[in-house]
Design an enzyme around this catalytic site. Structure first.
Site, PDB file in Angstrom:
ATOM      1  N   ASP A  60       0.806  -1.220  -0.032  1.00  0.00           N
ATOM      2  CA  ASP A  60       0.145  -0.035  -0.044  1.00  0.00           C
ATOM      3  C   ASP A  60       0.957   1.368  -0.008  1.00  0.00           C
ATOM      4  OD1 ASP A  60      -2.664   0.456  -0.192  1.00  0.00           O
ATOM      5  OD2 ASP A  60      -2.980   0.717   1.916  1.00  0.00           O
ATOM      6  N   ASP A  76      -9.101  -2.579   2.665  1.00  0.00           N
ATOM      7  CA  ASP A  76      -8.885  -1.995   3.951  1.00  0.00           C
ATOM      8  C   ASP A  76      -9.941  -2.602   4.917  1.00  0.00           C
ATOM      9  OD1 ASP A  76      -7.057  -0.345   3.060  1.00  0.00           O
ATOM     10  OD2 ASP A  76      -8.314   1.172   2.341  1.00  0.00           O
TER      11      ASP A  76
END
Length: 480
Positions: free
Chosen positions: A335, A395
């Site tokens: 990420d 997420d």
């Protein structure tokens, strides 16, 4: 696409009774033009549509047609400064420049505009066409630029969706684990349970392979987005329909009535499950057809997305805390790398993750792998480029796998849900921290940067405090 410039709002009002109004995005240069912050101090002007000309010379328009009006012309070969001077000399009070391409920042030498007093702004040509279709030919317009809100309440909805999905997915995984343990204790149910079992267990090797596939897929999307986006949409429709069916079938199975069955090909199936499968398939098809309808399609996308995340968290099992640390750690690096590091590598200086999320090169199709909630606070940024608050499925799913492992470990050790509750609370704290940093930095954040440390550290502290770290790290004998 995000616009790196001063953003404002064109408020248009039709001539009907009551008057129909609509807002449109504009781009302006605050060094040339000062716009009021609210409509209370704004002055309305009658709009004169001259998009048949580019206004690069005075003879292009009839004399007196611009007097005391707001004028919209097409972008052309001459500069904004030349257009502004011509419009001002002909008596115009506002100049709008229509662009058929993406809205780029307006830039020029500030000193050259010292003699220009009328406001100059850039607007999409499609918005001018929509204005005529919606409001008619007689339109009054004004410009203003409301301040960007510090916090948007759509974040609260995102927070509730994310935390409830993680909590429910972890709980569902614990229920499945309890059923497995009962099946082991009862030899007669063991074979039946094994046939129903649909879980997939991640080992450290498969975790590394999974992250590598994610990296390759993201890079391929960046270079071949306009083709692969339809592959992702198709896969999402199929996977979300199956996930919605699995989620609803678990609820339907608890209803004690309506259990009539039909037999086909030596197999029996409940009629209500057939209707349920048709309903879930129809929901995915309707979303696919109307996915670009911003007024309501986001609701269907969020429902399908939540079902997808719940089914993923329940189905994919982490065997031990070691695998959780490897998965969450690698995806955290993934990420951060694709958000913060790739701008130093790409030619246009853009983040690969942000470009893929927004649709590279202005592509109108967007990846459906996000929870979307319309922004509730009115601002130019909301109108121009951020009409929705977004949270990626990753997420929710990635920390959710750790929460699910904590719940299963609670079931295996009869520890009164202490791991599950503490990890869920840690996830909620990580989400709040993400929103705080988002509000302070005014830019998109990789949520895993805050969610991973919160959940991993909390789970580790609970295991250490209960003197179960070794067992928590290696997993139970049953899981191994």
């Amino acid at each position: 696409p995000q616009v790196a410039a001063d953003e404002g709002i064109l408020h248009a009002s039709g001539s009907g009774l009551p008057p129909v109004t609509k807002d449109y995005c504009i781009i302006y240069n605050s060094k040339w033009t000062s716009l009021p912050k609210s409509l209370d101090n704004a002055t309305f002007r009658t709009l004169e549509n001259l998009t048949s000309t580019v206004l690069c010379s005075s003879p292009e328009v009839p004399s007196g047609i611009m007097k005391d009006k707001a004028v919209v012309v097409m972008r052309g070969n001459c500069t904004f400064l030349e257009k502004a001077r011509i419009a001002q000399s002909l008596g115009a009070k506002m100049l709008l420049i229509a662009s058929k391409s993406r809205l780029f920042p307006i830039s020029d030498n500030k000193t050259d505009f010292e003699d220009v007093t009328l406001p100059v702004a850039l607007i999409r040509y499609n918005d001018i066409v929509d204005m005529q279709l919606t409001l008619g030919n007689e339109v009054n317009v004004t410009l203003y630029s409301p301040p960007l809100p510090e916090f948007d309440y759509s974040m609260v909805v995102i927070f509730l969706i994310a935390v409830s999905t993680v909590a429910l997915g972890g709980y569902w995984s614990g229920v499945a684990e309890l059923e497995n343990l009962k099946a082991i204790a009862s030899p007669g149910e063991r074979e039946t349970r094994r046939k129903k079992e649909e879980n997939v267990t991640f080992t450290p090797v498969t975790v590394i392979l999974f992250v590598a596939i994610c990296c390759v897929m993201l890079v391929l999307l960046y270079f071949f987005y306009k083709w692969l986006v339809y592959v992702i949409i198709s896969v999402f429709c199929l996977a979300s329909a199956m996930s919605l069916y699995n989620c609803l079938a678990a609820l339907v199975g608890e209803i004690p009535f309506g259990q009539c069955r039909i037999t086909c090909c030596n197999k029996t199936i409940e009629v209500r499950l057939i209707f349920l499968a048709v309903f879930c398939t129809a929901a995915a098809v309707v979303w696919a057809v109307f996915r670009n309808e911003d007024r309501w399609a986001w609701i269907l996308q969020d429902i399908l997305g939540v079902a997808f995340c719940l089914n993923f968290i329940k189905t994919l099992k982490m065997p031990n805390f070691k695998s959780c640390v490897i998965l969450l750690g690698l995806l955290l690096l993934y990420d951060v790398f694709f958000v913060f590091i790739t701008p130093f590598i790409t030619k246009n200086g853009a983040s690969i993750m942000v470009e893929v999320a927004a649709g590279p090169f202005g592509n109108s199709e967007k990846l459906p792998v996000v929870i979307r909630v319309p922004r509730l606070e009115h601002s130019a940024s909301t109108l121009c480029d951020l009409p929705f608050s977004l949270l990626g499925f990753g997420d929710i799913i990635v920390p959710g796998l750790l929460v699910a492992y904590c719940r299963r470990f609670d079931v295996q050790t009869s520890s009164s849900s202490v791991y599950y509750i503490s990890c869920t609370i840690a996830y909620a704290v990580g989400m709040v921290l993400t929103f705080v940093v988002l509000a302070l930095m005014k830019m998109g954040q990789p949520a895993l940067l805050y969610l991973v440390p919160c959940t991993l550290i909390t789970s580790s502290l609970v295991a250490w405090r209960r003197k179960e770290m070794k067992k928590f790290w290696k997993g139970s004998n049953y899981q191994v």
